[in-house]
Design a protein around this motif. Structure first.
Motif, mmCIF file in Angstrom:
data_model
loop_
_atom_site.group_PDB
_atom_site.id
_atom_site.type_symbol
_atom_site.label_atom_id
_atom_site.label_comp_id
_atom_site.label_asym_id
_atom_site.label_seq_id
_atom_site.Cartn_x
_atom_site.Cartn_y
_atom_site.Cartn_z
ATOM 1 N N PHE A 54 0.876 -1.245 0.077
ATOM 2 C CA PHE A 54 0.027 0.012 0.042
ATOM 3 C C PHE A 54 0.643 1.294 -0.136
ATOM 4 N N LYS A 55 2.195 1.197 -0.084
ATOM 5 C CA LYS A 55 2.865 2.541 -0.508
ATOM 6 C C LYS A 55 2.787 2.975 -1.770
ATOM 7 N N PRO A 56 2.807 4.269 -1.621
ATOM 8 C CA PRO A 56 2.398 5.056 -2.981
ATOM 9 C C PRO A 56 3.725 4.819 -3.691
ATOM 10 N N VAL A 57 4.943 4.827 -3.303
ATOM 11 C CA VAL A 57 5.995 4.618 -4.135
ATOM 12 C C VAL A 57 6.786 3.405 -3.359
ATOM 13 N N GLN A 58 6.986 2.205 -4.315
ATOM 14 C CA GLN A 58 7.495 1.107 -3.873
ATOM 15 C C GLN A 58 8.850 0.918 -4.458
ATOM 16 N N THR A 59 9.761 0.311 -3.760
ATOM 17 C CA THR A 59 10.882 0.081 -4.127
ATOM 18 C C THR A 59 11.449 -1.437 -4.165
ATOM 19 N N LEU A 60 12.442 -1.705 -4.644
ATOM 20 C CA LEU A 60 12.828 -3.281 -4.830
ATOM 21 C C LEU A 60 13.286 -3.589 -3.221
ATOM 22 N N HIS A 61 13.881 -2.584 -2.643
ATOM 23 C CA HIS A 61 14.486 -2.809 -1.108
ATOM 24 C C HIS A 61 13.266 -3.398 -0.206
ATOM 25 N N ASP A 62 12.140 -2.693 -0.335
ATOM 26 C CA ASP A 62 11.126 -3.192 0.399
ATOM 27 C C ASP A 62 10.673 -4.670 0.107
ATOM 28 N N ALA A 63 10.503 -4.897 -1.083
ATOM 29 C CA ALA A 63 10.182 -6.400 -1.479
ATOM 30 C C ALA A 63 11.237 -7.166 -1.107
ATOM 31 N N ALA A 64 12.397 -6.970 -1.109
ATOM 32 C CA ALA A 64 13.656 -7.773 -0.825
ATOM 33 C C ALA A 64 13.758 -8.067 0.568
ATOM 34 N N LEU A 65 13.389 -6.814 1.456
ATOM 35 C CA LEU A 65 13.380 -7.042 2.822
ATOM 36 C C LEU A 65 12.080 -8.037 3.317
ATOM 37 N N GLY A 66 11.012 -7.899 2.525
ATOM 38 C CA GLY A 66 9.942 -8.558 2.981
ATOM 39 C C GLY A 66 10.012 -10.156 2.687
ATOM 40 N N LEU A 67 10.486 -10.447 1.531
ATOM 41 C CA LEU A 67 10.676 -11.684 1.062
ATOM 42 C C LEU A 67 11.943 -12.282 2.012
ATOM 43 N N ALA A 68 12.900 -11.597 2.407
ATOM 44 C CA ALA A 68 13.934 -12.099 3.446
ATOM 45 C C ALA A 68 13.314 -12.382 4.596
ATOM 46 N N LEU A 69 12.355 -11.547 5.109
ATOM 47 C CA LEU A 69 11.341 -11.837 6.514
ATOM 48 C C LEU A 69 10.828 -13.088 6.210
ATOM 49 N N VAL A 70 10.109 -13.408 5.190
ATOM 50 C CA VAL A 70 9.403 -14.491 4.699
ATOM 51 C C VAL A 70 10.119 -15.934 5.062
ATOM 52 N N ALA A 71 11.361 -15.657 4.582
ATOM 53 C CA ALA A 71 12.345 -16.853 4.664
ATOM 54 C C ALA A 71 12.522 -17.291 6.151
ATOM 55 N N MET A 72 12.507 -16.310 7.185
ATOM 56 C CA MET A 72 12.738 -16.471 8.471
ATOM 57 C C MET A 72 11.589 -17.429 9.065
ATOM 58 N N ALA A 73 10.475 -17.876 8.359
ATOM 59 C CA ALA A 73 9.511 -18.680 8.998
ATOM 60 C C ALA A 73 9.402 -19.846 8.022
ATOM 61 N N PRO A 74 10.345 -20.791 8.033
ATOM 62 C CA PRO A 74 10.328 -22.131 7.026
ATOM 63 C C PRO A 74 9.233 -23.007 7.305
ATOM 64 N N ARG A 75 8.557 -23.097 8.362
ATOM 65 C CA ARG A 75 7.525 -23.908 8.645
ATOM 66 C C ARG A 75 6.268 -23.273 7.949
ATOM 67 N N THR A 76 6.231 -22.144 7.820
ATOM 68 C CA THR A 76 5.201 -21.368 7.277
ATOM 69 C C THR A 76 5.284 -21.403 5.627
ATOM 70 N N VAL A 77 6.442 -21.406 5.321
ATOM 71 C CA VAL A 77 6.850 -21.423 3.780
ATOM 72 C C VAL A 77 6.723 -22.897 3.218
ATOM 73 N N SER A 78 6.780 -23.837 3.964
ATOM 74 C CA SER A 78 6.646 -24.969 3.519
ATOM 75 C C SER A 78 4.983 -25.247 3.396
ATOM 76 N N ARG A 79 4.194 -24.587 3.765
ATOM 77 C CA ARG A 79 2.794 -24.485 3.507
ATOM 78 C C ARG A 79 2.183 -23.806 2.575
ATOM 79 N N MET A 80 3.022 -22.909 1.700
ATOM 80 C CA MET A 80 2.738 -22.039 0.924
ATOM 81 C C MET A 80 2.422 -22.736 -0.282
ATOM 82 N N GLY A 81 1.650 -22.407 -1.238
ATOM 83 C CA GLY A 81 1.099 -23.030 -2.402
ATOM 84 C C GLY A 81 2.291 -22.807 -3.503
#
Length: 125
Positions: free
Chosen positions: A23-50
């Protein structure tokens, strides 16, 4: 979301960060990269993703690289078209939202499985 996932502060922080990134008006690749790095910190959740999130993870590279190219084309040479940038940003947002929603739904599924397991253990023991 905060009420349901209060036991998982890292997952909750990641979900709110990814939603804020969407929902940010101006998105950067840094935001997505940090978000995806944070996603990788929960491997049990990632294993349930489709599979949709896996496809989106590999497909998000295309609009991200095309935005950079169209940005150069528009500003340097002056021959770009704003519609191209709009649709690349739209594709980027769609892929990031698929990853975000799949992450949140996988976390809720994981929490539900853990609650059912605890309930069975309490009834059996």
């Amino acid at each position: 979301l905060a009420i349901r996932l209060h036991k998982y502060p890292i997952v909750l922080t990641t979900a709110f960060f990814l939603l804020g990134t969407l929902f940010k008006p101006v998105q950067t690749l840094h935001d997505a990269a940090l978000g995806l790095a944070l996603v990788a910190m929960a491997p049990r959740t990632v294993s349930r993703m489709g599979n949709a999130s896996l496809v989106s993870l590999f497909a998000i590279i295309v609009p991200a690289s095309l935005v950079v190219m169209f940005h150069w084309l528009w500003l340097e040479t002056g021959t770009g078209n704003a519609n191209y940038i709009f649709f690349q940003c739209l594709a980027y947002n769609v892929f990031l939202s698929i990853i975000t929603l799949d992450y949140i739904s996988a976390t809720v599924k994981r929490d539900k499985a853990l609650r059912l397991t605890e309930k069975i253990e309490l009834q059996g023991g």
